[in-house]
Design an enzyme around this catalytic site. Structure first.
Site, short mmCIF file in Angstrom:
data_model
loop_
_atom_site.label_atom_id
_atom_site.label_comp_id
_atom_site.label_asym_id
_atom_site.label_seq_id
_atom_site.Cartn_x
_atom_site.Cartn_y
_atom_site.Cartn_z
N GLU A 119 -5.62 -1.85 0.43
CA GLU A 119 -5.71 -1.00 -0.74
C GLU A 119 -4.59 -1.35 -1.71
O GLU A 119 -3.42 -1.42 -1.33
CB GLU A 119 -5.61 0.47 -0.33
CG GLU A 119 -5.92 1.44 -1.45
CD GLU A 119 -5.96 2.89 -0.97
OE1 GLU A 119 -6.57 3.72 -1.66
OE2 GLU A 119 -5.38 3.19 0.08
N GLU A 151 -8.81 13.47 3.37
CA GLU A 151 -9.30 12.58 2.31
C GLU A 151 -8.28 11.47 2.22
O GLU A 151 -7.18 11.66 1.71
CB GLU A 151 -9.46 13.35 1.00
CG GLU A 151 -10.27 12.61 -0.04
CD GLU A 151 -9.40 11.85 -1.02
OE1 GLU A 151 -9.31 10.61 -0.87
OE2 GLU A 151 -8.83 12.47 -1.92
N LYS A 155 2.20 22.10 0.32
CA LYS A 155 3.30 21.16 0.43
C LYS A 155 3.00 20.00 -0.51
O LYS A 155 2.23 19.10 -0.19
CB LYS A 155 3.44 20.66 1.88
CG LYS A 155 4.70 19.85 2.15
CD LYS A 155 4.45 18.38 1.95
CE LYS A 155 5.75 17.60 2.09
NZ LYS A 155 5.69 16.29 1.41
N CYS A 192 -7.60 6.70 -5.08
CA CYS A 192 -8.22 6.27 -3.83
C CYS A 192 -9.66 5.83 -4.03
O CYS A 192 -10.24 5.18 -3.15
CB CYS A 192 -8.15 7.40 -2.80
SG CYS A 192 -8.79 8.96 -3.40
#
Length: 485
Positions: free
Chosen positions: A389, A257, A182, A291
């Site tokens: 972040e 993750e 996906k 990330c």
């Protein structure tokens, strides 16, 4: 460089299920836009529950034969897929750049990196070793065998649309699993172009299926369908937490993750040229939308002025622009929400006393979702950029005085994915690396990720590992056999 696209027809995009190209069963589509221009690149069939169920059933049927192939036979398919990726790397890079804004040369690098996972796991599949255990009785023999978990689902992010896919598919296919991919709605075209390579490689129908569209419908079917035994997700921590809850009803195997907030530490004894280059590579790769990119750059007070001057000079040389243009190093952010978030963090920092040394605007590139490579000085811990972040090209600089102080500051985060430190002192290198609570440490290395090493985080950055021999473990079940003679 070529802009020619032949793997997929942008005017007639299809989903790939059981070896067939499908339109949406309900007839809907969603648009994919080029973040450099805000123009529509393609309209993609909007898959949902029905398409996902069809893909899962196809994977289940294919598992019966794919899992029975030898590791060498499965590896040969992966090698063929790897070779096709190299053959079509420029086209894959063009598609990637068009739909999510990655600078073209960087996109070419991602394709090469993605192919390395297929190369690694084509071999690693042959090293799935069992055990013979000494028995406590002379008329018994004890064995442990490892078998594929079954049908798996890979939910992949937009920022590395092909590397994160092969990092999941490589070990899954090598282990004997089949599955459903996906892709993110911002970058489905790269995945569907890869699906064409799966077809060209002759991988049997149903072994890998690709369904894009309604995130909720697709995810709900993946998590509710008992055929799916394992799910690998790369994305935000917030969504990851929701998936943990969702997976609990069937106790599905789950690897995550998730987000990060990486500290980048430059000690007084560091090679400043290498440190500045490392910070540049870590922070501004993919326009800061990674990330593991440096989110907080800590610089020892005695070399702060020298490092800052060197770093800003390097940032000044970065070329921002349309991701397909020659020599562009920093492309756009993926969408307007990304720009809004970055602007808000910079404004918050400035309002609380930070100083913009370079950047801070869209660079007059208003036709796309651009934000200039930016360096902030006089950053303090109360600023949002120090704990949220960023996912954008903003580098905050913070001064520190000693090792204990910076270790404490670096670890002061809910995340634990990646951290970086630059030093020429071997004792400091070892002790600080051991003291940092992160799954990946870049020691004098701004780009530590490779196929043959484990990638993953601690704390709220997730669990499980991808890459290395560790990356195939979650796709295997261990079965104990006790034989009475």
């Amino acid at each position: 460089m070529t802009n020619e696209i032949t793997l997929i027809d942008l005017e007639n995009v299809g989903l790939f299920v059981n070896g067939e190209w499908l339109t949406s069963l309900k007839g809907g589509t969603f648009s994919v836009k080029n973040p450099s221009t805000k123009q529509t690149v393609a309209n993609v069939p909007k898959g949902g529950k029905e398409e996902t169920e069809k893909a899962i059933l196809a994977a289940h049927e294919a598992f019966q034969t794919w899992s029975k192939l030898t590791a060498q036979e499965r590896g040969e398919y992966l090698f063929e897929l790897r070779d096709l990726m190299h053959e079509h790397k420029e086209e894959l890079a063009t598609i990637m750049s068009l739909e999510m804004g990655k600078a073209y040369q960087e996109a070419v690098g991602e394709v090469t990196y993605a192919a390395s996972f297929l190369n690694w796991y084509a071999e690693e599949g042959r090293r799935i070793y069992g055990e013979t255990i000494p028995a406590s009785s002379p008329n018994k023999r004890l064995f442990v065998v490892k078998q594929p978990v079954g049908v798996v689902a890979a939910i992949t992010p937009w920022n590395f649309p092909i590397a994160m896919m092969t990092r999941k598919l490589g070990p899954a296919l090598a282990a004997g699993c089949t599955g459903v991919v996906k892709p993110a709605s911002q970058s489905p075209l790269t995945a569907l172009a890869f699906a064409k390579l799966v077809e060209l490689a002759g991988i049997p129908n149903g072994v890998v299926n690709f369904v894009a569209g309604s995130t909720k419908e697709i995810s709900d079917e993946i998590f509710n369908n008992p055929i799916v035994k394992k799910i690998s997700f790369t994305g935000s921590t917030e969504v990851g937490k929701q998936l943990v809850v969702q997976s609990a009803s069937q106790l599905k195997k789950l690897s995550l993750e998730l987000g990060g907030h990486a500290p980048f530490i430059v000690f007084e004894d560091a090679d400043l040229e290498k440190a500045a280059e490392g910070a540049l590579a870590s922070k501004f790769r993919n326009a800061g939308q990674t990330c593991v990119c440096a989110n907080r750059i800590y610089v020892h007070k005695n070399i702060k002025e020298q490092f800052t001057k060197l770093f800003v000079e390097k940032v000044e040389q970065l070329k921002m622009g349309n991701s397909l243009e020659k020599n562009v190093q920093v492309g756009p952010l993926v969408n307007e929400d990304g720009v809004i978030k970055v602007k808000a963090q910079v404004e918050d920092a400035v309002n609380k006393g930070a100083k913009i040394l370079i950047g801070g605007t869209d660079g007059n590139l208003k036709d796309g979702y651009f934000f200039e490579p930016t360096v902030l000085d006089n950053v303090t811990n109360d600023m949002a950029i120090m704990f949220e972040e960023t996912f954008g090209p903003v580098a905050p600089l913070i001064t520190f005085e000693n090792d204990e102080e910076v270790i404490r500051a670096a670890n002061n985060t809910k995340y634990g994915l990646a951290a970086y430190l630059y030093t020429t002192d071997i004792k400091r290198a070892v002790t600080v690396s051991e003291a940092l609570n992160f799954g990946i440490i870049g020691l004098n290395d701004g780009l530590p990720a490779v196929a043959q090493a484990p990638f993953g985080g601690m704390n709220e950055s997730g669990y499980g590992r991808e890459g290395g021999h560790q990356g195939i473990r979650d796709y295997l079940e261990e079965k104990y056999i006790s034989l009475y003679l």
